[in-house]
Design a protein around this motif. Structure first.
Motif, mmCIF file in Angstrom:
data_model
loop_
_atom_site.group_PDB
_atom_site.id
_atom_site.type_symbol
_atom_site.label_atom_id
_atom_site.label_comp_id
_atom_site.label_asym_id
_atom_site.label_seq_id
_atom_site.Cartn_x
_atom_site.Cartn_y
_atom_site.Cartn_z
ATOM 1 N N LYS A 245 46.394 17.346 -12.786
ATOM 2 C CA LYS A 245 45.155 16.705 -12.340
ATOM 3 C C LYS A 245 44.298 17.729 -11.596
ATOM 4 O O LYS A 245 44.782 18.428 -10.705
ATOM 5 N N VAL A 246 43.018 17.814 -11.984
ATOM 6 C CA VAL A 246 42.125 18.826 -11.446
ATOM 7 C C VAL A 246 40.941 18.168 -10.744
ATOM 8 O O VAL A 246 40.261 17.317 -11.332
ATOM 9 N N ASP A 247 40.701 18.553 -9.506
ATOM 10 C CA ASP A 247 39.505 18.149 -8.767
ATOM 11 C C ASP A 247 38.555 19.351 -8.788
ATOM 12 O O ASP A 247 38.724 20.307 -8.027
ATOM 13 N N GLN A 248 37.553 19.312 -9.681
ATOM 14 C CA GLN A 248 36.687 20.470 -9.868
ATOM 15 C C GLN A 248 35.869 20.800 -8.618
ATOM 16 O O GLN A 248 35.623 21.984 -8.331
ATOM 17 N N ASP A 249 35.469 19.781 -7.871
ATOM 18 C CA ASP A 249 34.732 20.057 -6.627
ATOM 19 C C ASP A 249 35.601 20.847 -5.654
ATOM 20 O O ASP A 249 35.138 21.807 -5.025
ATOM 21 N N ALA A 250 36.877 20.456 -5.550
ATOM 22 C CA ALA A 250 37.777 21.167 -4.639
ATOM 23 C C ALA A 250 38.043 22.584 -5.140
ATOM 24 O O ALA A 250 38.158 23.523 -4.331
ATOM 25 N N VAL A 251 38.146 22.754 -6.475
ATOM 26 C CA VAL A 251 38.326 24.104 -7.025
ATOM 27 C C VAL A 251 37.197 25.008 -6.554
ATOM 28 O O VAL A 251 37.420 26.149 -6.101
ATOM 29 N N ASN A 252 35.984 24.513 -6.627
ATOM 30 C CA ASN A 252 34.839 25.327 -6.228
ATOM 31 C C ASN A 252 34.779 25.555 -4.723
ATOM 32 O O ASN A 252 34.270 26.575 -4.276
ATOM 33 N N LYS A 253 35.336 24.627 -3.962
ATOM 34 C CA LYS A 253 35.435 24.855 -2.514
ATOM 35 C C LYS A 253 36.336 26.060 -2.234
ATOM 36 O O LYS A 253 36.049 26.878 -1.363
ATOM 37 N N TYR A 254 37.451 26.148 -2.979
ATOM 38 C CA TYR A 254 38.333 27.311 -2.830
ATOM 39 C C TYR A 254 37.595 28.586 -3.233
ATOM 40 O O TYR A 254 37.653 29.605 -2.534
ATOM 41 N N VAL A 255 36.903 28.535 -4.381
ATOM 42 C CA VAL A 255 36.204 29.714 -4.887
ATOM 43 C C VAL A 255 35.127 30.176 -3.902
ATOM 44 O O VAL A 255 34.918 31.381 -3.714
ATOM 45 N N GLU A 256 34.470 29.216 -3.269
ATOM 46 C CA GLU A 256 33.416 29.539 -2.298
ATOM 47 C C GLU A 256 33.966 29.904 -0.927
ATOM 48 O O GLU A 256 33.205 30.158 0.004
ATOM 49 N N ASN A 257 35.296 29.919 -0.795
ATOM 50 C CA ASN A 257 35.961 30.248 0.474
ATOM 51 C C ASN A 257 35.539 29.320 1.607
ATOM 52 O O ASN A 257 35.298 29.744 2.736
ATOM 53 N N ASP A 258 35.449 28.039 1.286
ATOM 54 C CA ASP A 258 35.188 27.024 2.300
ATOM 55 C C ASP A 258 36.319 27.056 3.324
ATOM 56 O O ASP A 258 37.494 27.002 2.951
ATOM 57 N N PRO A 259 36.016 27.163 4.624
ATOM 58 C CA PRO A 259 37.093 27.248 5.632
ATOM 59 C C PRO A 259 38.006 26.039 5.662
ATOM 60 O O PRO A 259 39.138 26.118 6.146
ATOM 61 N N GLY A 260 37.561 24.903 5.144
ATOM 62 C CA GLY A 260 38.410 23.715 5.103
ATOM 63 C C GLY A 260 39.375 23.712 3.933
ATOM 64 O O GLY A 260 40.188 22.791 3.813
ATOM 65 N N TYR A 261 39.283 24.744 3.071
ATOM 66 C CA TYR A 261 40.139 24.831 1.891
ATOM 67 C C TYR A 261 40.838 26.197 1.844
ATOM 68 O O TYR A 261 40.577 27.015 0.959
#
Length: 441
Positions: A245-261
């Motif tokens: 199961k993939v959450d694409q929004d969360a994937v992009n949070k990781y890619v953007e180096n969001d501090p919450g991820y």
């Protein structure tokens, strides 16, 4: 003043790590002072003599524990391991120094009150030295005398509602991970399966009838916290059959180096590893290269996913295990005794773990393997060695499992299965048989 000089053992206390020698010296001192006024049922200086005999073994370069002498408790063929010292005059406290295996609870969950009762019993009737836990998983009571065995067993079973574990040529105490009681990745309830198998096979656990030892271990997900694939004759590893199961929004949070991820669930706090790079840290490390990230979308070729868990562990808020869950059954792992160390081989790629029918699909596999192993296994031959000797195809025949593409010795390269000539009709199938006959055998 110590009873025995131990200059060789003392060296083991000199490094930066905790030392078992320091622990034994502390226990020897506690027993010598006996400030609690315990009426020890074995020699008070047993631990001191244990240090002495170990020092002598280091000095001589050989063990001073001798073979011979079988001990146990009434009705059980396992659970007690006889230990006798070959220098009883020098070390009378360990003339006999038997080990008892106590079955651990599923997931190794304890109440502190229970642990206090265990240690109180062992201080009184044993050396007070324990091993939490042995390689099989049991609580290990190290060091008591023959007259105390039945006394300890009575207290364990009648007062603590506690059983002994396995030893000898029998089923060893099944062991499992925390499973669904604590882990978000669990694909089945490993605690429930461990509890069921422990109770279902009590005879096999306590009354040795096998060619050699047999171990069940349960990992509820492919992360393998119990390392069952390397340490058990039959390994149950949680898996799933549908897509990750993939959450694409969360994937992009990781890619953007969001501090919450934070990548790896923040496991590397305190060290700056630099910005997260999905190409370097996830896609390039996928063993089958079944993932790609384009136009802010992560896609996974699930047919080629081997469930290694790396991507899920790295981005746990973006990726989740599938919903069609069960376990894979692997067989034949062992330590290097006869033919070297072996990892488990995949036997059942997927089976539903169903407690409602007493795990019938699992017990059928277990018992068909046991029937074959007990009939064909040589003395002290582990299941994995029998498989090596008679072949994986023989294992498939006795279990009634059809050959499948997943039955490989080495992933994606070396099939175990060779079709017999009378099993194919001709044409390209016959050409494959001829090629394998001349080039692969």
């Amino acid at each position: 003043m110590a009873k025995h000089e131990t200059p060789l053992l003392d060296q083991l206390e000199s490094g930066p790590w905790p030392s078992f020698v320091s622990d034994l010296k502390q226990q020897a001192e506690v027993r010598a002072k006996n400030e609690a006024g315990v009426e020890f049922q074995i020699p008070q200086d047993a631990v001191e003599d244990l240090l002495g005999v170990l020092e002598l073994s280091f000095k001589h370069g050989r063990t001073h524990w001798k073979h011979g002498g079988i001990v146990g408790v009434f009705g059980y063929g396992g659970g007690v391991i006889g230990r006798y010292c070959d220098q009883p005059k020098l070390f009378p406290g360990v003339e006999h120094f038997h080990t008892m295996r106590v079955a651990q609870p599923c997931g190794k969950y304890y109440k502190t009150s229970y642990l206090r009762e265990l240690t109180k019993l062992w201080d009184f009737r044993g050396s007070g030295v324990t091993n939490m836990h042995g390689a099989t998983g049991d609580i290990i009571f190290l060091g008591t005398t023959t007259p105390q065995l039945e006394e300890i067993f009575y207290t364990l079973t009648h007062d603590l509602n506690q059983d002994l574990g396995g030893s000898g040529s029998n089923l060893r105490t099944p062991a499992d991970c925390l499973g669904s009681s604590r882990c978000q990745y669990a694909c089945y309830d490993s605690n429930a399966l461990c509890h069921f198998l422990t109770n279902e096979y009590q005879d096999e656990l306590h009354r040795p009838a096998f060619p050699y030892k047999f171990k069940f271990k349960m990992d509820a997900c492919p992360n393998g916290c119990v390392a069952s694939i390397a340490r058990s004759d039959m390994s149950f590893i949680g898996t799933w059959r549908d897509a990750i199961k993939v959450d694409q929004d969360a994937v992009n949070k990781y890619v953007e180096n969001d501090p919450g991820y934070p990548a790896n669930a923040g496991a590397h706090k305190g060290k700056d590893w630099g910005p997260f790079d999905i190409e370097k840290e996830v896609l390039a490390l996928c063993p089958t290269k079944c993932m790609k990230f384009e136009n802010k979308t992560l896609s996974i070729d699930n047919a080629n996913c081997t469930r290694c868990m790396h991507c899920i562990n790295t981005m746990p808020r973006a990726l989740r295990i599938g919903d069609d869950r069960g376990c894979s059954i692997l067989v034949g792992a062992k330590a290097p005794i006869l033919d070297g160390a072996q990892m488990g081989s995949l036997l059942v790629p997927f089976v539903e773990v169903n407690p409602e029918n007493d795990y019938e699909a699992i017990t059928e596999v277990i018992e068909s393997i046991w029937d074959w192993w007990m009939e064909e296994g040589k003395n002290r031959e582990r299941l994995g060695e029998l498989i090596m000797r008679q072949g994986f195809q023989k294992l498939l025949e006795v279990t009634g499992i059809d050959p499948q593409p997943q039955h490989v010795a080495y992933p994606r390269t070396n099939p175990y299965i060779f079709w017999k000539e009378d099993e194919v009709d001709g044409g390209w199938e016959r050409d494959v048989v001829e090629y394998r006959k001349h080039h692969l055998r």
